[in-house]
Write an enzyme that holds these catalytic residues in place. Structure first.
Site, PDB file in Angstrom:
ATOM      1  CB  SER A  42     -84.303  36.543  11.553  1.00 22.16           C
ATOM      2  OG  SER A  42     -83.990  37.169  10.338  1.00 22.16           O
ATOM      3  CG  ASP A 154     -81.088  34.855  10.203  1.00 22.08           C
ATOM      4  OD1 ASP A 154     -81.569  34.224  11.148  1.00 22.08           O
ATOM      5  OD2 ASP A 154     -81.778  35.439   9.357  1.00 22.08           O
TER       6      ASP A 154
END
Length: 258
Positions: A42, A154
């Site tokens: 991320s 993610d």
């Protein structure tokens, strides 16, 4: 300073709190600690990618302070996510000069999760910008990213801090930076905060089983910084610096032992 030991840095997710990674990198560079490998999830993938491309840390800090949300947030009809993610990919493509992983000055890997198989996916080839966009695709916030047959979101869903990934890349000493699992007393002002906080809560249990993957765990004091508090860039960077500086003696001991 690193001698013959191959040092790897694992940078975790945390949106605005992930800007503390810049401070950690500043201190490592000042201390002469060279990095052989970087892995990111991320926001960790964003900072890791910019650094691995050779961008100066002062420039990265300046970009973090001055880039407006409208430069990377493209709100869309919420079919699969509230933000399409195309602007983020375009921005990273611009900042990395369209590089592929093979063009980087430091070997980089980014972590995502495939919604089809439910498995962690480590990306270390192809366009960097596309991979970073996938690693940042918080479920419900950003639309998933399709790469080949995979539908990616993610990496923090399964591995918030990719310490084991950087170890598998060849690192003998792994420094892991966790900026979010214990995030605490900040306001949940909008849906973005709610969704990202939900991922953080799920990550707590997962992190317990991954604690042993790192030799040195850096925990910047960013608990009060909300996921989308991007106006607090300077604070986040300073706290990353403070946390890494405090652990430098321990790091130097590890390096001497090697």
């Amino acid at each position: 300073m690193t001698g013959d030991r191959r040092v790897g840095l694992a940078l975790g997710g945390g949106l605005a709190r992930g800007l503390a990674h810049i401070g950690v990198l500043k201190v490592l560079k000042e201390a002469g600690v060279g990095l052989s490998y970087i892995a990111g999830t991320s926001m960790g993938s964003v900072v890791g990618a910019l650094y691995a491309c050779g961008l100066d840390l002062k420039m990265i800090s300046l970009l973090a302070e001055r880039i407006s949300r409208r430069n990377w947030m493209d709100l869309t009809f919420p079919r699969k996510g509230l933000i399409a993610g195309e602007r983020l990919e375009e921005l990273v493509h611009l900042l990395t000069a369209g590089r592929s992983f093979s063009d980087l000055s430091v070997p980089l890997a980014v972590v995502a999760v495939d919604l089809i198989s439910g498995e962690k996916v480590v990306i270390d080839e192809g366009p960097v910008a596309r991979a970073v966009r996938a690693s940042c695709a918080i479920p419900g916030v950003f639309s998933p990213v399709k790469i080949g047959e995979k539908v990616l979101v993610d990496g923090g869903v399964l591995q918030r801090v990719p310490a084991s990934v950087v170890r598998e890349m060849g690192a003998e000493l792994v420094i892991a930076v966790d900026v979010g699992v214990n995030a605490g007393d900040y306001k949940l002002d909008h849906i973005f905060d709610v969704l990202s906080r939900s991922i953080e809560i799920m990550s707590r249990k997962i992190r317990q089983s991954q604690k042993g993957d790192a030799d040195l765990l850096v925990l910047p004091a960013v608990d009060d910084i909300g996921s989308f508090d991007f106006q607090r860039v300077e604070e986040a960077i300073c706290r990353g610096e403070a946390a890494m500086r405090e652990l430098l003696p321990m790091l130097f001991n590890y390096l001497k032992e090697g």
